[in-house]
Design a protein around this motif. Structure first.
Motif, PDB file in Angstrom:
ATOM      1  N   LYS A  69      14.744  12.655  -6.653  1.00 14.87           N
ATOM      2  CA  LYS A  69      14.669  13.378  -7.914  1.00 14.87           C
ATOM      3  C   LYS A  69      14.329  12.424  -9.058  1.00 14.87           C
ATOM      4  CE  LYS A  69      18.431  15.524  -9.461  1.00 14.87           C
ATOM      5  NZ  LYS A  69      19.448  16.483  -9.933  1.00 14.87           N
ATOM      6  N   ASP A  70      14.871  11.214  -9.020  1.00 10.78           N
ATOM      7  CA  ASP A  70      14.562  10.233 -10.062  1.00 10.78           C
ATOM      8  C   ASP A  70      13.093   9.828 -10.044  1.00 10.78           C
ATOM      9  OD1 ASP A  70      17.175  10.196 -10.930  1.00 10.78           O
ATOM     10  OD2 ASP A  70      17.717   8.370  -9.812  1.00 10.78           O
ATOM     11  N   ASN A 126       0.810  -1.214   0.000  1.00 11.45           N
ATOM     12  CA  ASN A 126       0.000   0.000   0.000  1.00 11.45           C
ATOM     13  C   ASN A 126       0.843   1.263   0.000  1.00 11.45           C
ATOM     14  OD1 ASN A 126      -2.303  -1.569   0.061  1.00 11.45           O
ATOM     15  ND2 ASN A 126      -2.414  -1.574   2.276  1.00 11.45           N
ATOM     16  N   SER A 127       2.163   1.141   0.074  1.00 11.88           N
ATOM     17  CA  SER A 127       3.031   2.306   0.128  1.00 11.88           C
ATOM     18  C   SER A 127       3.449   2.726  -1.281  1.00 11.88           C
ATOM     19  CB  SER A 127       4.289   1.993   0.940  1.00 11.88           C
ATOM     20  OG  SER A 127       3.956   1.642   2.247  1.00 11.88           O
ATOM     21  N   THR A 128       3.632   4.023  -1.461  1.00  9.18           N
ATOM     22  CA  THR A 128       4.158   4.530  -2.724  1.00  9.18           C
ATOM     23  C   THR A 128       5.676   4.412  -2.693  1.00  9.18           C
ATOM     24  OG1 THR A 128       4.371   6.787  -1.909  1.00  9.18           O
ATOM     25  CG2 THR A 128       2.244   6.175  -2.877  1.00  9.18           C
ATOM     26  N   PRO A 129       6.329   4.458  -3.833  1.00  6.80           N
ATOM     27  CA  PRO A 129       7.793   4.401  -3.841  1.00  6.80           C
ATOM     28  C   PRO A 129       8.437   5.515  -3.019  1.00  6.80           C
ATOM     29  CG  PRO A 129       6.954   4.002  -6.041  1.00  6.80           C
ATOM     30  CD  PRO A 129       5.780   4.388  -5.188  1.00  6.80           C
ATOM     31  N   GLU A 177      22.155  10.358  -1.382  1.00  7.68           N
ATOM     32  CA  GLU A 177      21.496   9.249  -2.071  1.00  7.68           C
ATOM     33  C   GLU A 177      19.980   9.432  -2.045  1.00  7.68           C
ATOM     34  OE1 GLU A 177      24.401   5.428  -1.327  1.00  7.68           O
ATOM     35  OE2 GLU A 177      23.145   6.126   0.339  1.00  7.68           O
ATOM     36  N   PHE A 178      19.469   9.870  -0.901  1.00  7.06           N
ATOM     37  CA  PHE A 178      18.030  10.111  -0.777  1.00  7.06           C
ATOM     38  C   PHE A 178      17.568  11.172  -1.774  1.00  7.06           C
ATOM     39  CE2 PHE A 178      14.617  12.708   1.108  1.00  7.06           C
ATOM     40  CZ  PHE A 178      13.611  11.763   1.139  1.00  7.06           C
TER      41      PHE A 178
END
Length: 78
Positions: free
Chosen positions: A75-76, A49-52, A69-70
């Motif tokens: 951004k990607d 149920n979580s989004t990326p 990295e986060f």
């Protein structure tokens, strides 16, 4: 005496209707417990149920990645 004993058990013995009711509670309890264990909330359901972006935020909060990295992964995704 023997005849009296058989008549006693043919009528339901000392439990009568209560014994039958208790016997029905056991299978019902088993079914309820099985249903509970299959429907309780586990980690696999929360991930589905979580989004990326939510998953990325959780990984960053746990310290699995650096801020750079986060930001790159965020951004990607956007």
């Amino acid at each position: 005496m023997r005849q009296l004993c058989f008549e006693y058990f043919n009528r339901g013995g000392m439990f009568g209707w209560m014994g039958g009711g208790l016997m029905m509670l056991f299978p019902i309890l088993i079914v309820v417990l099985i249903f509970y264990f299959f429907t309780k909330n586990d980690k696999s359901k929360t991930i589905e149920n979580s989004t990326p972006l939510d998953i990325l935020k959780k990984r960053y909060a746990r310290g699995e990645m650096s801020k750079q990295e986060f930001e790159d992964m965020k951004k990607d995704l956007q």
